[in-house]
Design a protein around this motif. Structure first.
Motif, PDB file in Angstrom:
ATOM      1  N   UNK A 161       1.002  -1.200   0.035  1.00 57.73           N
ATOM      2  CA  UNK A 161      -0.177  -0.175   0.024  1.00 57.73           C
ATOM      3  C   UNK A 161       0.979   1.240  -0.069  1.00 57.73           C
ATOM      4  N   UNK A 162       0.241   2.266  -0.246  1.00 54.61           N
ATOM      5  CA  UNK A 162       0.997   3.540  -0.430  1.00 54.61           C
ATOM      6  C   UNK A 162       1.125   3.916   1.069  1.00 54.61           C
ATOM      7  N   UNK A 163       1.988   5.151   1.345  1.00 53.95           N
ATOM      8  CA  UNK A 163       2.264   5.611   2.546  1.00 53.95           C
ATOM      9  C   UNK A 163       0.976   6.301   2.866  1.00 53.95           C
ATOM     10  N   UNK A 164       0.382   6.957   2.043  1.00 50.02           N
ATOM     11  CA  UNK A 164      -0.940   7.546   2.228  1.00 50.02           C
ATOM     12  C   UNK A 164      -2.041   6.886   2.789  1.00 50.02           C
ATOM     13  N   UNK A 165      -2.164   5.617   2.379  1.00 46.71           N
ATOM     14  CA  UNK A 165      -2.883   4.632   2.953  1.00 46.71           C
ATOM     15  C   UNK A 165      -2.657   4.085   4.241  1.00 46.71           C
ATOM     16  N   UNK A 186       9.501  -0.144   0.389  1.00 45.47           N
ATOM     17  CA  UNK A 186       9.068   1.163  -0.154  1.00 45.47           C
ATOM     18  C   UNK A 186       7.588   1.021  -0.179  1.00 45.47           C
ATOM     19  N   UNK A 187       6.833  -0.270   0.196  1.00 44.15           N
ATOM     20  CA  UNK A 187       5.251  -0.131  -0.058  1.00 44.15           C
ATOM     21  C   UNK A 187       4.718  -1.088   1.072  1.00 44.15           C
ATOM     22  N   UNK A 188       5.265  -1.465   2.034  1.00 43.77           N
ATOM     23  CA  UNK A 188       4.488  -2.806   2.695  1.00 43.77           C
ATOM     24  C   UNK A 188       3.919  -2.100   3.941  1.00 43.77           C
TER      25      UNK A 188
END
Length: 189
Positions: free
Chosen positions: A58-62, A83-85
């Protein structure tokens, strides 16, 4: 494949969900013919021996949108690994609810000791997926599918466990696996 289904039913039909994980691993390894260090290594890499765990990309925003869960649930570990976990560890009831929401939203995620991907189970199996024995039986089934596909390439079989059947460009997961496997071999397992 029938052999692996028989192993599944033989192991699942016994009522030993309270067995220590080491005994579950020994039982599955003995019946499947897979070295128990394989399971130990996968568990170490995937969950670091945590059974009430969910992880997804997921994104940092999520991830930031999930932070209020800490206030709602209380005893929860919520991590963003670049980077996105996103990794969530919580009590059993909460982690089951989180997994059910992810499944309903069709978010691809991994759960439990061996971090079984959501493509490998049905929604009604989610509570059982957090039981070590059930999760490890599923892990064995995933390994069996990978072994059937890749036949004699241990490197590809292990990489398949992590990435599925898509083409493997590098073998980073296998390198992590090898490090963990050597550690458990040195420990005399």
């Amino acid at each position: 494949m029938k052999k692996y289904m028989l192993i599944f039913f033989a192991l699942f039909s016994s009522s030993a969900f309270a067995m220590p994980v080491s005994e579950i691993i020994a039982d599955i390894a003995r019946q499947s013919g897979v070295d128990k260090k394989v399971y130990y290594s996968i568990i170490k890499i995937e969950s670091d021996w945590e059974s009430n765990i969910v992880a997804f990309n997921a994104s940092k925003e999520f991830y930031n949108e999930l932070k209020p869960l800490k206030k709602i649930i209380g005893d929860i570990s919520l991590k963003f690994i670049r980077p996105n976990r996103v990794v969530i560890i919580a009590d059993r009831e909460s982690i089951i609810s989180i997994a059910q929401v992810l499944y309903a939203r069709k978010i691809n995620f991994d759960l439990g000791l061996a971090q079984i991907n959501s493509v490998n189970f049905k929604e009604n199996e989610i509570p059982k997926m957090f039981e070590p024995k059930y999760n490890l039986i599923k892990a064995n089934n995933v390994l069996a599918q990978c072994a059937e596909y890749y036949r004699i390439s241990p490197k590809s079989i292990i990489e398949c466990y992590n990435k599925g059947f898509r083409k493997h460009r590098n073998y980073a997961y296998f390198q992590k696996f090898l490090k963990a496997y050597k550690y458990y071999a040195k420990e005399g397992l």
